[in-house]
Design a protein around this motif. Structure first.
Motif, short mmCIF file in Angstrom:
data_model
loop_
_atom_site.label_atom_id
_atom_site.label_comp_id
_atom_site.label_asym_id
_atom_site.label_seq_id
_atom_site.Cartn_x
_atom_site.Cartn_y
_atom_site.Cartn_z
N GLY A 125 -7.74 82.91 42.39
CA GLY A 125 -6.55 83.74 42.47
C GLY A 125 -6.30 84.24 43.87
N LEU A 126 -7.38 84.65 44.55
CA LEU A 126 -7.23 85.11 45.93
C LEU A 126 -6.77 83.98 46.84
N ASP A 127 -7.34 82.77 46.62
CA ASP A 127 -6.94 81.62 47.43
C ASP A 127 -5.47 81.28 47.20
N GLN A 128 -5.05 81.32 45.93
CA GLN A 128 -3.65 81.02 45.62
C GLN A 128 -2.72 82.04 46.25
N THR A 129 -3.12 83.33 46.16
CA THR A 129 -2.31 84.38 46.79
C THR A 129 -2.22 84.19 48.29
N ARG A 151 -2.60 81.36 49.89
CA ARG A 151 -1.77 80.18 50.17
C ARG A 151 -0.28 80.52 50.02
N ASP A 152 0.03 81.30 48.96
CA ASP A 152 1.44 81.69 48.78
C ASP A 152 1.93 82.53 49.96
N ASP A 153 1.07 83.47 50.40
CA ASP A 153 1.44 84.30 51.55
C ASP A 153 1.63 83.45 52.80
N GLU A 154 0.73 82.46 52.97
CA GLU A 154 0.86 81.59 54.15
C GLU A 154 2.15 80.80 54.09
N ILE A 155 2.47 80.28 52.88
CA ILE A 155 3.70 79.51 52.74
C ILE A 155 4.93 80.38 53.03
N GLU A 156 4.91 81.61 52.50
CA GLU A 156 6.03 82.52 52.74
C GLU A 156 6.16 82.87 54.21
#
Length: 298
Positions: free
Chosen positions: A69-73, A75-80
């Protein structure tokens, strides 16, 4: 007697063997009980180990889930953040391109204005030289006329010349009223003598600033530049009509020609704005109709 002894020995041996076997049974039974207890303890320990193993597996799954979950968050933050960065970069590039385009356009306008001003100065210099030559020729002709009059003894003609000294052609041709100035300048414009027409209209505005022909004269000054294809200068002169004579009858025409001048120099957006202003403020005029047709083609 001997047989009796043998039997007694046998019985004794059997008894001794039975005692030995019973002790072994007790010993084996004791060991077996110990083994069973040990086995129970081992089974209990195994159950405890299995439970600990299950707890460890569950804890590991929870930790893995949280890490994912932390990795996905992240990654999402990086993408944003990358998307925002890309958007900012695009905006900066767009601003830079617009700035470069405007800078290039300003430089082009400055160059064109400089060329036009140089051409205007050259024309003024040539016209001044031409006027000087005409004045010199006029003076020479006048001198020859005076000599001929003296030679022919034309006293009456000579006396008239003394009473009325010669004046320059520019002063003699100067009209006495604003209407005369306007008609003379308009005649020069119609004949294609744009420089003379411009000077006449400027003279009218200077000498008769409140004349009814002042706004018309200002408009025709813009027209002289328009005919010379000096559209930048024409735009400025038309603007004077709009600002100085807002109630005059030449405002719609000035707006129309200003919009056309912008089109001729490639300023489509400015042309559209001016033509829309003409349609909005002067909807019932012929100029507004022409502006509507022009807007439809843009």
């Amino acid at each position: 007697m001997q047989n009796k002894t043998v039997w007694i020995g046998l019985v004794a041996a059997v008894l001794l063997c039975g005692c030995a076997l019973q002790e072994d049974v007790y010993t084996l039974d004791h060991r077996l009980s110990a083994l069973e207890r040990r086995n129970l303890d081992l089974e209990k320990q195994n159950r405890e180990l299995e439970k600990l193993n299950q707890d460890l597996l569950q804890a590991k799954e929870k930790i893995s889930s949280r890490v994912e979950g932390l990795d996905q968050t992240r990654r999402d933050d990086e993408i944003e953040l990358r998307g925002q960065y890309a958007g900012l970069v695009a905006q900066v590039q767009a601003v830079q391109e617009s700035s470069q385009m405007l800078s290039g356009r300003l430089e082009e306008m400055e160059y064109l204005l400089k060329q036009k001003l140089e051409g205007f100065e050259d024309n003024q210099l040539k016209n001044r030289e031409r006027m000087d030559r005409l004045a010199a020729d006029t003076a020479a002709v006048q001198k020859r006329i005076d000599i001929i009059d003296q030679y022919l003894n034309l006293e009456a003609a000579q006396a008239q010349k003394v009473a009325k000294p010669p004046v320059s052609s520019a002063v003699a041709a100067t009209p006495a009223s604003d209407q005369a100035l306007y008609l003379e300048a308009k005649r020069a414009f119609d004949d294609g003598n744009l420089e003379a027409a411009r000077k006449g209209f400027e003279q009218l505005i200077t000498e008769f600033p409140k004349s009814q022909e002042a706004d018309n004269s200002q408009f025709w000054i813009g027209e002289t530049y328009y005919r010379e294809k000096w559209y930048e200068k024409a735009i400025l002169e038309y603007q004077k009509v709009i600002e100085k004579y807002p109630s005059g009858n030449k405002v719609p025409a000035a707006l129309l020609k200003q919009g056309l001048s912008f089109l001729n120099i490639g300023e489509t957006n400015n042309a559209r704005l001016v033509l829309k202003e003409l349609v909005a403020k002067h909807p019932g005029t012929n100029e507004a109709s022409i502006a509507k047709q022009k807007l439809e083609s843009l």
